[in-house]
Design a protein around this motif. Sequence first.
Motif, PDB file in Angstrom:
ATOM      1  N   ARG A  94      59.160  43.976  37.298  1.00 40.12           N
ATOM      2  CA  ARG A  94      60.587  44.297  37.360  1.00 40.12           C
ATOM      3  C   ARG A  94      61.350  43.044  37.792  1.00 40.12           C
ATOM      4  O   ARG A  94      60.856  42.245  38.584  1.00 40.12           O
ATOM      5  CB  ARG A  94      60.862  45.418  38.373  1.00 40.12           C
ATOM      6  CG  ARG A  94      60.057  46.678  38.157  1.00 40.12           C
ATOM      7  CD  ARG A  94      60.530  47.409  36.891  1.00 40.12           C
ATOM      8  NE  ARG A  94      59.819  48.653  36.717  1.00 40.12           N
ATOM      9  CZ  ARG A  94      58.785  48.814  35.888  1.00 40.12           C
ATOM     10  NH1 ARG A  94      58.345  47.810  35.180  1.00 40.12           N
ATOM     11  NH2 ARG A  94      58.203  49.983  35.772  1.00 40.12           N
ATOM     12  N   PRO A 105      57.298  51.797  20.688  1.00 40.33           N
ATOM     13  CA  PRO A 105      58.152  50.673  21.076  1.00 40.33           C
ATOM     14  C   PRO A 105      58.730  49.992  19.837  1.00 40.33           C
ATOM     15  O   PRO A 105      58.108  49.951  18.781  1.00 40.33           O
ATOM     16  CB  PRO A 105      57.227  49.745  21.841  1.00 40.33           C
ATOM     17  CG  PRO A 105      55.850  50.164  21.514  1.00 40.33           C
ATOM     18  CD  PRO A 105      55.908  51.585  21.054  1.00 40.33           C
ATOM     19  N   PRO A 144      53.469  46.307  27.290  1.00 40.57           N
ATOM     20  CA  PRO A 144      54.444  47.386  27.187  1.00 40.57           C
ATOM     21  C   PRO A 144      55.506  47.264  28.277  1.00 40.57           C
ATOM     22  O   PRO A 144      55.245  46.728  29.358  1.00 40.57           O
ATOM     23  CB  PRO A 144      53.617  48.653  27.388  1.00 40.57           C
ATOM     24  CG  PRO A 144      52.208  48.237  27.151  1.00 40.57           C
ATOM     25  CD  PRO A 144      52.114  46.784  27.466  1.00 40.57           C
ATOM     26  N   LEU A 145      56.694  47.737  28.010  1.00 43.10           N
ATOM     27  CA  LEU A 145      57.803  47.596  28.951  1.00 43.10           C
ATOM     28  C   LEU A 145      57.501  48.223  30.314  1.00 43.10           C
ATOM     29  O   LEU A 145      57.873  47.676  31.350  1.00 43.10           O
ATOM     30  CB  LEU A 145      59.072  48.224  28.370  1.00 43.10           C
ATOM     31  CG  LEU A 145      59.745  47.445  27.243  1.00 43.10           C
ATOM     32  CD1 LEU A 145      60.907  48.250  26.674  1.00 43.10           C
ATOM     33  CD2 LEU A 145      60.233  46.107  27.753  1.00 43.10           C
ATOM     34  N   HIS A 146      56.824  49.357  30.351  1.00 40.51           N
ATOM     35  CA  HIS A 146      56.610  50.050  31.621  1.00 40.51           C
ATOM     36  C   HIS A 146      55.600  49.334  32.528  1.00 40.51           C
ATOM     37  O   HIS A 146      55.490  49.631  33.703  1.00 40.51           O
ATOM     38  CB  HIS A 146      56.182  51.507  31.379  1.00 40.51           C
ATOM     39  CG  HIS A 146      54.798  51.654  30.831  1.00 40.51           C
ATOM     40  ND1 HIS A 146      54.523  51.511  29.484  1.00 40.51           N
ATOM     41  CD2 HIS A 146      53.633  51.937  31.438  1.00 40.51           C
ATOM     42  CE1 HIS A 146      53.222  51.688  29.292  1.00 40.51           C
ATOM     43  NE2 HIS A 146      52.661  51.959  30.466  1.00 40.51           N
ATOM     44  N   THR A 147      54.835  48.346  31.992  1.00 38.26           N
ATOM     45  CA  THR A 147      53.861  47.626  32.821  1.00 38.26           C
ATOM     46  C   THR A 147      54.338  46.229  33.212  1.00 38.26           C
ATOM     47  O   THR A 147      53.646  45.529  33.941  1.00 38.26           O
ATOM     48  CB  THR A 147      52.523  47.488  32.086  1.00 38.26           C
ATOM     49  OG1 THR A 147      52.727  46.739  30.887  1.00 38.26           O
ATOM     50  CG2 THR A 147      51.931  48.847  31.776  1.00 38.26           C
ATOM     51  N   ARG A 148      55.497  45.810  32.734  1.00 34.36           N
ATOM     52  CA  ARG A 148      56.005  44.471  33.058  1.00 34.36           C
ATOM     53  C   ARG A 148      56.518  44.418  34.492  1.00 34.36           C
ATOM     54  O   ARG A 148      56.892  45.438  35.065  1.00 34.36           O
ATOM     55  CB  ARG A 148      57.152  44.105  32.127  1.00 34.36           C
ATOM     56  CG  ARG A 148      56.725  43.869  30.711  1.00 34.36           C
ATOM     57  CD  ARG A 148      57.894  43.417  29.901  1.00 34.36           C
ATOM     58  NE  ARG A 148      57.515  43.215  28.518  1.00 34.36           N
ATOM     59  CZ  ARG A 148      58.342  42.772  27.584  1.00 34.36           C
ATOM     60  NH1 ARG A 148      59.593  42.504  27.899  1.00 34.36           N
ATOM     61  NH2 ARG A 148      57.924  42.615  26.361  1.00 34.36           N
TER      62      ARG A 148
END
Length: 118
Positions: free
Chosen positions: A20, A4, A14-18
């Motif tokens: 939406r 990242p 991390p972006l994928h766990t934020r």
Amino acid sequence: MTKPCYGVGYGKPPLHTRFRKGQSGNPKGRSRGTRNFATIFMTAMSQSVTINENGKRKKISKIAAAVTQLANDAARGDKKSIQLTFAWLRTLEPRIEAQETKEVIIYSGVLAEDDREV
């Protein structure tokens, strides 16, 4: 695996766990029919119990029994009960005064000057 371009750590997931954008964190929400604590508490406290008062059996609500016990303990001189009783009296005093009916003074069939309201 790509690294990242920002620091991942405390408060920076991390972006994928934020979450939406536009999507709730709790999509299903509270299930229907689930009662909150206040409802459960009032249901339990409104149930009736049988007590012996002056040798006679009497049915009263649990909350009435608790308030009666608090008043009796305060009258006996229990310091905690006295403090709690006065705290409740300070809290409830405006409501009690609002419930009291205003005494109307009538002089020869006419309301007194101070008591005339429309």
